[in-house]
Enzyme design. Structure first.
Site, PDB file in Angstrom:
ATOM      1  N   GLU A  84       0.845  -1.178   0.000  1.00 11.77           N
ATOM      2  CA  GLU A  84       0.000   0.000   0.000  1.00 11.77           C
ATOM      3  C   GLU A  84       0.886   1.234   0.000  1.00 11.77           C
ATOM      4  OE1 GLU A  84      -3.716   1.847   2.646  1.00 11.77           O
ATOM      5  OE2 GLU A  84      -2.725  -0.016   3.240  1.00 11.77           O
TER       6      GLU A  84
ATOM      7  N   CYS B 114       0.820 -13.238 -15.171  1.00 11.96           N
ATOM      8  CA  CYS B 114       1.312 -12.788 -16.480  1.00 11.96           C
ATOM      9  C   CYS B 114       0.211 -12.356 -17.438  1.00 11.96           C
ATOM     10  CB  CYS B 114       2.146 -13.897 -17.113  1.00 11.96           C
ATOM     11  SG  CYS B 114       3.673 -14.224 -16.189  1.00 11.96           S
TER      12      CYS B 114
END
Length: 343
Positions: free
Chosen positions: A106, A132
């Site tokens: 964060e 991916c």
């Protein structure tokens, strides 16, 4: 396009790619150099070096300088994409960072990109992560938001770096208690590379020279979600089981969606760049024409979510207007995805 079946298949009526860019990381690291660093391990285990190049087919990969962060790389590609698109930053209503690599839990990585590119305060920004396949998911989400009228233009960015993961992996493998099992479980980690990509999306009708996004499909087989698990500290992969499960999922999806028309109509197949073994397995399983499949993994390695757009950008100048492009990938989890474009 294939018929729609729920929300797994999707199509767009007026979505275009205004620009698609890639940024190459500047520091070349060869597989021979990695083998040299791992020489004490190979000697102790009686294992021969050279598998990264002979089996995976990866000759080298790249690193960013140590002072270039993942978000720096993503922003670098994003700035280039914005400049090439001609779309003013004031009209970008959405930016998505699809990078796997991130320094913090964060805040989101996208906020750093948003700030670096001086995007407007009205520009929605968030991360989207799906191994991916993140960049393809980014196109799907951005396309849906553009089609619904929520935003007019969207920027998708991705910045990946393998230096830290490689250093941690090599250090762990050089420990006295490292085993042959540890070496092969870490093998996929050493195939990863660094790079960055970005694309600007918007209404195709307003930009006749843009590349039209037709749509695509997503499928999941998440029972295999533990076959490849990683972080910047390390990644462990059951390569044989992952290849078998991924090839089976791809084959099932290929048969399910009725691919016969693609065989004749697709001019370029852009596969997720994993390795020589993976590429050959997919080509064989789907009976794809190998001469229509460009590769970047030999010189850049597996760049995660950037690998598909990175490879597409590498041949963009050689694609003729009107040719059809099919982007295809399998991500850890497992998920499989395609995006079809008309150039």
């Amino acid at each position: 396009m294939m018929p729609s079946t729920g929300n797994a298949d999707f199509a767009f009526d007026d979505l275009g790619v205004m620009s698609l860019t890639r940024c190459e990381a500047p520091i070349v690291v060869t597989s021979a150099e990695i083998d040299e660093r791992l020489a004490p391990l190979y000697e102790r285990l009686g294992t021969r070096p050279g598998l990264l190049e002979s089996v995976a087919g990866i000759i080298e990969r790249r690193y960013w300088p140590e002072d270039v962060s993942f978000t720096d790389a993503a922003a670098m590609a994003g700035r280039r994409a914005l400049e090439e698109s001609g779309v003013p930053t004031s009209r970008i209503g959405l930016v998505i960072d699809t990078s796997v690599c991130r320094k913090f839990l964060e805040p989101s990585s996208t906020v750093a990109v948003h700030a670096e590119l001086d995007l407007p305060p009205t520009c929605i920004n968030f991360d989207l992560s799906n191994a991916c396949l993140g960049f393809l998911n980014g196109i799907q989400v951005a396309g849906a938001m553009i089609a619904s009228g929520v935003v007019e233009y969207a920027l998708i960015v991705d910045g990946e770096g393998s230096r830290e993961l490689h250093e941690n992996t090599i250090r762990r493998l050089l420990a006295d208690d490292a085993t042959t099992e540890d070496l092969f479980a870490s093998f996929a980690s050493l195939t990863l590379g660094s790079g960055a990509t970005a694309a600007v999306l918007g209404p195709h009708s307003a930009h006749p020279g843009s590349h039209r996004v037709l749509g695509g499909f997503f499928r999941a087989d998440t029972v295999h979600h533990e076959l490849c698990v990683g972080s910047l500290d390390g990644m462990r992969t059951d390569t044989a089981a992952l290849l078998e499960a991924a090839t089976k999922l791809a084959s099932t999806c290929w048969s399910e969606i009725g691919h016969e028309h693609w065989r004749d109509q697709i001019d370029h197949y852009i596969l997720h760049q994993v390795s020589k073994v993976h590429t050959q397995a997919i080509v064989t399983a789907l009976d794809l024409p190998a001469d229509r499949i460009p590769t970047t993994f030999p010189m850049f390695g597996n760049i995660g979510p950037s690998s598909i757009p990175f490879t597409l950008a590498s041949i963009a100048d050689d694609i003729a207007p009107g040719e059809r492009v099919l982007c295809m990938g399998i991500g850890s989890g497992l998920n499989v995805a395609t995006i079809e474009l008309i150039w």
